[in-house]
Design an enzyme around this catalytic site. Structure first.
Site, PDB file in Angstrom:
ATOM      1  CB  CYS A  17      -3.507 -21.879  15.388  1.00  0.00           C
ATOM      2  SG  CYS A  17      -3.454 -20.086  15.470  1.00  0.00           S
ATOM      3  CG  HIS A  27      25.829 -45.985  18.980  1.00  0.00           C
ATOM      4  ND1 HIS A  27      25.852 -45.149  17.883  1.00  0.00           N
ATOM      5  CD2 HIS A  27      25.480 -45.216  20.032  1.00  0.00           C
ATOM      6  CE1 HIS A  27      25.548 -43.927  18.277  1.00  0.00           C
ATOM      7  NE2 HIS A  27      25.327 -43.940  19.566  1.00  0.00           N
TER       8      HIS A  27
END
Length: 876
Positions: free
Chosen positions: A832, A454
């Site tokens: 932006c 995992h």
């Protein structure tokens, strides 16, 4: 009537939305003749209906499930609960997008005391029978009834200690029978009723548990990080069991057709004899390499190699497979496109093109842009690494360089990270519940587990450095310490991990910036730039940031925040003097000191961008952000201005605003103090004139951006000042140079009146940080205090400041674009805000017709790849 259940023979690989990834792939493997234990899939629509019905499985769905149990019994020749030939099944989740380890699985369902006795007698292998039963009780109790694993693990550890053994496989049939009895007693103590014996009752509970796991905390975290909608739901796969724990001629494994860490072609994986699947994935035993399987099971291994080749060619991608060998016979339990590191993703994509399996467009489309961030992480300084002596070594499960303070729990990792500490999470083994801590840590170190455990799989998917399976560590999790190489390490001690070599170092090893521009990265990015439509610019205020962004492929600066330049040495004092001035003349004198410094900054930016466009935003924040707070600084300013300390403190107090983000800032400053805009215009224009004189072929054309406009008359007012000064400077220099004046669209009213604003603005740049803030009415600085509750209540699935809200903010953007372009067809459009580097948001920006996105320097490659993928998708 809606069909909710499908046999594997009724589905195919194109039914991911309905059958989930696992179900679709099991059906596909069945269709192409691979050895798949048969079963059926309960669709994602059933999961959605489960939640619509108040977390209940309705009669129609349950009726179909029972009908398909009978069909499975007919296919297998076995029956649920039968004392002659009992049917045992696994019940597994399967969302349409791969979410390894995030949801729940139950194995060996269908067992009770009578069935165990039957299979123990018929198989002549009572140890296997009781091992299956104790596993089933443990998994069912944990997953279905939410008792928790730790109680059962404590009982196993006590049993092993009492018997003087270290491995589960060393326990006898009698030991396991006793454990099963203890487990059932523990179940009754916690739940208040006996462990269920009816297989159909067990199955209903398991199906509900898998549906419920779609909404567990770790799955929710994973979905937010990977942009997987909650509305998709998960399918449930009910599959007849193949047993890898029946003895030494059995086993289970996980394998990849290429190395998920490096991308190297060749079978890569791990195998355990006499084990079930969760033993490999959970990391409770450190497995052997897949190649060793050939010695133990030559026939099954040869068949497996052929299956791997078939699957990779079929899916045209690196496959991640789970399989079981039962008495030497191979069974395929799962295949999926494997999670991989960014480095591996680049190599695999290029190799698949070279092998004729993929086109360059397909190669670009198959890489997750978010993973590119890991290529840009700092690496250990090679000289320092060479000089350092490793104190231990595990498996290099996920590449990268990690350095930080040791913590032992996921909660501690999050808490320490939130207070600004860099941490390394050290665990005996990780579990899916650790995902938040793994995310917060610089790296992960485990004592147990292999390359497919995992910890390894999730770390690779997240781009986290991971060293797994360091068995030399003597762990004492209870007291938050471990011993390695004769030294005891406590919580807070610093260690360094090299995720490529698996080496562990005491203390901090210096790091250097990564250089991602290797052959594969460069090749993928070259293709991406050929396919993308959007230009990718950067948000940069310093030449260093601009230079780094250019190295990473930025095609201009979309946002230069000029206020950041005022904080430098020798500047902040002059700016504070300007703020404290009583007359225009005094303000102009103070600004005259800053002018040559700001001009020099702009020249350096133009030089760094080598003629590419530079958009410069004029002063935006409120003035209170610049005033001194320390007593000594206040006194120095008072002395300089010939005022008393009290006068300065009174002025500072007068600048305080109740809501500064909606106060005296942006273009409002230029309206109030036009001398600021005049100074900044002179600096911008003079810098461009000087750079053009040095580099005539660059043709630098300044782009001046007026922030926070909400009314056309504001823009007219400020633009008049800018144009007058700019024209005066150009005329005085005797040059022929153009410039542009535009605005940020960051207030909803500006978006709504874009047709008016476009009469004056030559370009729009969407400042989506503020536009999101003002559209939602959320402060981006404070929203974190309540967003978690919004996620838990399913009001939001993601942070609107990280992923663009397309329904609200996006609608305003589309309206502004359409209305603005109607007035000015050549209107240049960009974004932006922070969203400019988010792949989902970049796709939306491509869709609505922006010309460019702008993001922080290190997100430029992410935006370039996302822009290419958006163009490929929209072309299709």
């Amino acid at each position: 009537m809606t069909k909710y259940v499908y046999l594997f023979t009724e589905g195919n690989g194109n039914m991911r939305e309905l059958l989930g990834g696992k179900g679709a792939n099991l059906a596909e493997m069945t269709n192409i003749g691979l050895p798949v234990p048969q079963g059926f899939t309960i669709s994602t629509e059933a999961c959605t209906k489960y939640y619509e019905d108040g977390r209940q499985i309705n009669d129609e769905i349950m009726s179909q499930v029972m009908e398909y149990i009978v069909k499975l019994e007919e296919i297998t020749g076995k029956k649920f609960g039968d004392l002659e030939n009992p049917l045992l099944v696994s019940v597994r989740s399967g969302a349409r997008a791969s979410m390894p380890g995030m949801m729940d699985t139950i194995l060996n369902l269908g067992l009770n005391e009578q069935v165990v006795d039957v299979i123990a007698t018929k198989s002549g292998n009572p140890r296997w029978a009781w091992d299956c039963y104790r596993r089933f009780i443990q998994m069912y109790s944990d997953v279905v009834m939410e008792v928790g694993k730790k109680y059962f693990e404590e009982l196993i550890d006590k049993m092993k200690a009492d018997r003087g053994v270290t491995q589960d496989v060393e326990l006898t049939a009698d030991d396991l029978k006793e454990l099963a009895s203890q487990f059932k007693a523990e179940y009754k103590a916690k739940i208040g009723s006996d462990f269920p014996t009816d297989p159909k009752e067990q199955l209903v509970g398991a199906i509900k548990a898998v549906f419920r796991s779609w909404d567990n905390p770790r799955a929710n975290v994973y979905r937010r990080d990977n942009d997987i909608p909650y509305s998709w739901g998960t399918a449930v796969n009910v599959q007849s069991m193949a047993f890898g724990n029946m003895g030494d001629d059995c086993g289970t494994g996980v394998a990849f057709t290429r190395d998920p860490a490096t991308g190297e072609k060749g079978l890569f994986g791990e195998f355990l004899t006499n084990a079930q699947g969760e033993d490999v994935v959970a990391g409770v035993r450190t497995p052997m390499k897949i190649a060793e399987m050939e010695q133990k099971f030559p026939e099954a291994f040869a068949q497996f190699v052929t299956v791997c080749e078939t699957l990779e060619k079929h899916y045209r991608d690196m496959q991640d497979m789970e399989f079981t060998v039962e008495h030497g016979k191979l069974y395929m339990l799962q295949t999926r496109n494997g999670k991989r590191t960014a480095q591996a993703a680049m190599k695999i994509a290029c190799d698949l093109v070279d092998e004729g399996m993929r086109t360059p467009e397909e190669a670009v489309a198959m890489i997750d842009p978010r993973n590119l961030d890991t290529l840009l992480h700092p690496q250990f300084d090679p000289a320092a690494l060479k000089a350092a002596e490793a104190i231990g070594k595990g498996l290099g499960a996920s590449p990268g360089a990690a350095c930080g303070k040791i913590v032992f729990t996921a909660d501690d990792a999050v808490a320490w990270h939130d207070r600004g500490e860099k941490v390394v999470l050290v665990r005996l083994e990780t579990s899916p519940e650790d995902i938040t801590g793994m995310k917060a840590a610089e790296g992960i170190l485990t004592v147990r587990g292999g390359m497919t455990s995992h910890a390894a799989v999730v770390a690779r998917g997240m781009g986290e450095c991971c060293v797994s399976g360091c068995g030399e560590i003597a762990m004492d999790e209870a007291n938050k310490k471990f011993t390695l190489a004769g030294k005891t390490f406590q919580e807070g001690d610093i260690i360094s991990l090299d995720g490529s070599t698996g080496k562990i170092y005491d203390g901090a090893i210096p790091q250097v910036d990564a250089d991602p521009n290797n052959g594969y990265f460069g090749r993928i990015m070259k293709w991406a730039d050929e396919f993308k439509r959007l230009e990718v610019r950067t948000n940069a205020d310093t030449p260093n940031d601009a230079k780094k962004a250019r190295e990473l492929g930025a095609e201009g600066i979309g946002l230069c925040r000029t206020e950041h330049m005022f904080f430098g040495e020798g500047r902040i004092d002059a700016f504070r003097e300007m703020i404290c001035s009583d007359t225009v003349e005094e303000r102009e004198a103070a600004l005259e000191v800053i002018l040559p410094m700001q001009q020099s900054d702009f020249e350096a930016l133009y030089e760094a961008l080598e003629g590419h466009p530079v958009t410069i935003r004029f002063l935006d924040p409120p003035l209170h952000e610049f005033v001194p707070t320390e007593e000594a600084d206040i006194k120095a300013l008072a002395d300089k201005k010939g005022k008393s300390v009290e006068d300065i403190k009174t002025l500072i107090a007068s600048l305080h605003e109740f809501n500064p983000m909606m106060g005296h800032r942006g273009c409002r400053l230029a309206v109030t103090y036009p001398e600021i805009a005049k100074m900044q215009t002179r600096a911008v224009i003079r810098a461009a004139i000087n750079v053009n004189a040095k580099h005539p072929d660059w043709n630098v054309t300044p782009e001046i951006m007026i922030p926070l406009v909400c009314e056309i008359k504001e823009l007219v007012n400020v633009k008049k000042v800018v144009v007058a000064v700019a024209d005066e400077e150009i005329k005085a220099a005797g040059v022929d140079m153009g410039y542009k004046v535009g605005t940020m669209i960051e207030i909803p009213r500006a978006a709504l009146t874009a047709d008016e604003i476009a009469k004056e603005a030559e370009f729009f740049c969407f400042g989506t940080n503020d536009l999101t803030q003002m559209t939602f009415g959320f402060s981006r600085d404070d929203a974190g205090k309540f967003l978690t509750a919004y996620y838990e209540s399913k009001i939001f699935e993601s942070d609107p400041f990280a992923r663009l809200d397309q329904n609200g903010v996006g609608k305003l953007m589309k309206m502004a674009i359409e209305n603005g372009k109607a007035v000015r067809p050549d209107l240049h459009l960009g974004i932006c805000g922070e969203h400019g580097g988010d792949p989902t948001s970049v796709e939306f920006c491509d869709e609505i017709g922006l010309d460019y996105v702008s993001c922080s320097p290190f997100r430029v490659p992410i935006a370039r790849l996302a822009a290419a993928q958006a163009a490929i998708k929209h072309k299709a």
